[in-house]
Every structure is written in C-alpha cells, then in structure tokens.
Motif scaffolding. Structure first.
Motif, PDB file in Angstrom:
ATOM      1  N   UNK A  16       1.868   4.276  -7.918  1.00 43.29           N
ATOM      2  CA  UNK A  16       2.264   5.675  -8.060  1.00 43.29           C
ATOM      3  C   UNK A  16       1.346   6.552  -7.219  1.00 43.29           C
ATOM      4  N   UNK A  17       1.933   7.600  -6.604  1.00 37.28           N
ATOM      5  CA  UNK A  17       1.180   8.505  -5.748  1.00 37.28           C
ATOM      6  C   UNK A  17       1.848   9.878  -5.776  1.00 37.28           C
ATOM      7  N   UNK A  47      11.678  -3.535   7.915  1.00 36.66           N
ATOM      8  CA  UNK A  47      10.408  -3.100   8.492  1.00 36.66           C
ATOM      9  C   UNK A  47       9.285  -3.230   7.464  1.00 36.66           C
ATOM     10  N   UNK A  48       8.072  -3.362   7.978  1.00 37.70           N
ATOM     11  CA  UNK A  48       6.914  -3.470   7.092  1.00 37.70           C
ATOM     12  C   UNK A  48       6.255  -2.119   6.818  1.00 37.70           C
ATOM     13  N   UNK A  49       6.656  -1.082   7.539  1.00 39.12           N
ATOM     14  CA  UNK A  49       6.139   0.264   7.323  1.00 39.12           C
ATOM     15  C   UNK A  49       7.328   1.190   7.121  1.00 39.12           C
ATOM     16  N   UNK A  50       7.359   1.863   5.978  1.00 42.37           N
ATOM     17  CA  UNK A  50       8.492   2.715   5.623  1.00 42.37           C
ATOM     18  C   UNK A  50       7.952   4.073   5.191  1.00 42.37           C
ATOM     19  N   UNK A  63       3.328   0.556   3.116  1.00 37.63           N
ATOM     20  CA  UNK A  63       2.946  -0.528   4.023  1.00 37.63           C
ATOM     21  C   UNK A  63       3.112  -1.842   3.269  1.00 37.63           C
ATOM     22  N   UNK A  64       3.976  -2.719   3.794  1.00 37.43           N
ATOM     23  CA  UNK A  64       4.335  -3.968   3.108  1.00 37.43           C
ATOM     24  C   UNK A  64       3.770  -5.149   3.886  1.00 37.43           C
ATOM     25  N   UNK A 105       0.843  -1.189   0.000  1.00 36.69           N
ATOM     26  CA  UNK A 105       0.000   0.000   0.000  1.00 36.69           C
ATOM     27  C   UNK A 105       0.880   1.242   0.000  1.00 36.69           C
ATOM     28  N   UNK A 106       0.458   2.239  -0.769  1.00 36.51           N
ATOM     29  CA  UNK A 106       1.207   3.497  -0.876  1.00 36.51           C
ATOM     30  C   UNK A 106       0.264   4.647  -0.541  1.00 36.51           C
TER      31      UNK A 106
END
Length: 387
Positions: free
Chosen positions: A230-231, A194-197, A151-152, A140-141
């Motif tokens: 993309x974001x 980490x799963x959140x970057x 979020x991975x 998720x981006x």
C-alpha cells in the motif's frame, strides 16, 4: 492327449512362478497417493505408506526418473536414474535431477527392506505442463507525484533463471484498489507483460493497495498473488494541509519549550539541594565591602601613624630627657616661625571645611616622627608612649 498334457505342464509352471514372485514381492505394500509438489522448477515427489506390513524390518524407499521416450525401447529400459536411494523420508527432491522444463519424464518409487522390495509406483510428469507457476519474486511500489510506479521482478527457477525465459507467453495481472474500500467490486485488474507499470488517473492524497499475479497463457496457468503493498499518492499541497502542518509545527515547538523549561527548573532545584548558596551575615558583608575597613599590613620601614597620642609621666631619666629634647627642638622651630611673623596657631582652609592645627598638635606630630631617629632602645620606649 499329449498336447493336453503339455499345456497342463506349462500352466503349472507358470502358476508356480507367479507364486514365487508373490512370495518375494507380495508381502510389502507399495507406496500410495504418489503426488508431485512443484513450483517453477522445484519438483518434490511425495507419497504415503503404512508400516503395518513390515513391523520388524527396517524400511527404506528408492525413487528414480527416466525420459519417457526411452521407455518405449527395450534397450533403454535400464537407464533409470536413481535420485533417492534407501531414504527413510516419504519424499524425494527431483529439482536437480536434470529434468528439462519442456521434456516428458517417468517418475517411480518403491519400498525396500533387507530381504524384499515392493512393486514400483510410477507417474508421468511434464514440467512445462504440470509444474506450478510461482508469483513474482519481488514487487516494489513507489509514489511518483499523483501516480504509482510498480516494479515487478520475474519469478525465478532453482538456478535463478527468469521463468519468462522458460514459460511460454507469460504475463502479469495487477490488482489495485483504495485501501479504504477493499471490496472485490472496487478492485481494478490490469494485464501487462512489462516489468515496470505506472498507474495513473488516481485520486490525490489517497492510499492505494497493489498485488501482482503471474500467469501463463499456453497452459492457462496462474500463480498465487504476491504480498499486498500500500502507498499514498501525492499531489499539490492544499491550504488546509498547510494550516495543519503549521499547527503541528507550533505544537511541537511549544512542547519543546515546555520540556526545556521543566528541565531548567529541575536543574535549579537539584542544584539548590546538592549545592546550596550560603550568604555571609549582613555586618560581615558591610565590613568587607568597604576598602577602608579592609585590614592592611604596614611595612616595617614605613612611618608610624598615630591617631591619638597620650603622654604619661614615667619616672625614667632617659625617657624624660628624650621628651625634653624633643620639646626643645619643637620650641626652636616654632620660635623661628613666630619670629618670621607667624602666630602660635595655624589654620588651613579647604573646600570641605576648616581644620585647626594647634601648637600642641604640631609638637605631638614632630614627637612621633622623631622617634625613628633614635637607637633601638629609644624606639621601643617611644612606641610604648605612642600606644
């Protein structure tokens, strides 16, 4: 001499045994190009086989597995577990065969017909070493002001277990770049466990693209990249953007007003076609606009109103008598008034002008009022005179 004969007999016996085995097994060609397709804990054994050696027979395949440590002991050589028995496909799924991720196993396959079977073709398999690692199960981006949040989700096994719990020293490689510049040199790589970057120090109001790869340092394994996301980053609103937003809002308002005006005109046109407005002629409008010209109903017991009274001589004795009586009564009234000092002509003055009442007018008015006191026959005759 005796020893030579004994050796010759043993050789002949062995030769005939080999011939018998070749007659049983030699006619069927074993499977070829046996490979294993893996992803995390999904294992599928595949092979190739040419049907030319058994054209007139129904051919099936059998695949088995055995822990490698059991293969060194003769007592355990019969512990082969049959995973696929007499299947017609050139593949066998070992995902649910109980192969431990850190174990060593032997996998084998052969061809079967109703009378014969081919030789086994065997390969060695260690899931931790040979199984391919899959990409993250989900990425998720999100845009957080001027930064991007990634979020991975870990790759999953066949039992929905995180591969981080199985694979040793697993980490992620994150590639991000500006969407306007997708060259390989512009891509920045970030390594993380980490799963959140959070990606910071990015340009404001710029669209970035991100993709993630799973890696394992112990056996130097790496997965394919996830789908590219993309974001656009945020930032403070500039004056140019405010002007642009205002112009767009104004344009939208004008479009809405224009559409409303078009609908209003179309409504009037359609209403004029299906419901035309019909106006009365002018002379009818003038007549009906005045209350004095409106027709009125007279009550049967109300006084009769005579605008003009025309007396015609009628040779009827009763009628003449009635008229004579009415005149005499009127003369009596007039003489009484004259005796009191009044003249035979009366006049009244009003603000709007002068109105002259003559003796004749008084007589006619009294005549019209007196006709209501007579009988029904007299009423009808006097009505004819008034008319």
């Amino acid at each position: 001499m005796y020893g030579n004969m004994k050796a010759l007999c043993c050789f002949a016996l062995r030769f005939f045994l080999l011939v018998d085995v070749s007659l049983v097994l030699g006619d069927l060609v074993s499977p070829q190009n046996v490979t294993l397709e893996t992803l995390n804990t999904h294992y599928v054994l595949q092979w190739e086989w040419s049907p030319q050696t058994a054209i007139n027979s129904t051919v099936t395949f059998t695949a088995q597995s055995l822990a490698k440590y059991k293969a060194h002991k003769q007592v355990h050589k019969q512990d082969w577990q049959s995973v696929c028995v007499n299947v017609t496909e050139h593949r066998c799924d070992f995902s649910n065969a109980g192969l431990h991720y850190f174990g060593m196993f032997l996998l084998r396959v052969r061809v079967n017909t109703a009378q014969k079977s081919s030789r086994w073709v065997q390969i060695e398999f260690c899931p931790d070493k040979h199984a391919a690692l899959g990409p993250p199960s989900n990425v998720q981006l999100n845009s957080v002001k001027e930064d991007l949040e990634i979020i991975i989700s870990d790759p999953l096994s066949s039992t929905n277990q995180s591969m981080k719990e199985l694979s040793q020293k697993m980490y992620y490689l994150i590639q991000h770049w500006k969407k306007s510049d997708s060259s390989q040199e512009s891509k920045t790589v970030l390594k993380t466990e980490s799963n959140v970057v959070i990606l910071s120090n990015l340009d404001k109001w710029t669209e970035y693209c991100v993709r993630v790869q799973s890696c394992c340092a112990f056996y130097n394994k790496s997965s394919s990249f996830s789908d590219t996301l993309c974001k656009q980053t945020g930032g403070d609103t500039s004056y140019q953007q405010i002007v642009v937003y205002f112009l767009l809002s104004l344009l939208f308002l004008l479009v809405v007003l224009f559409l409303w005006f078009c609908l209003y005109k179309m409504r009037k046109i359609i209403k004029g076609i299906f419901y035309p407005s019909i106006e009365l002629p002018v002379y009818m409008q003038e007549r009906w606009s005045s209350d004095s010209d409106m027709p009125k109903l007279l009550h049967p017991e109300s006084e009769s109103v005579c605008d003009h009274l025309v007396l015609n001589s009628v040779e009827t004795p009763d009628t003449e008598a009635i008229v004579t009586d009415a005149l005499i009564s009127q003369d009596t009234v007039m003489h009484s008034r004259h005796g009191s000092g009044d003249s035979g002509v009366y006049s009244t003055e009003e603000d709007s002008g002068h109105t002259h009442i003559t003796r004749t007018d008084v007589q006619m008015e009294g005549l019209c009022k007196t006709k209501t006191d007579h009988s029904e026959e007299t009423h009808d005759r006097m009505h004819e005179l008034c008319v």
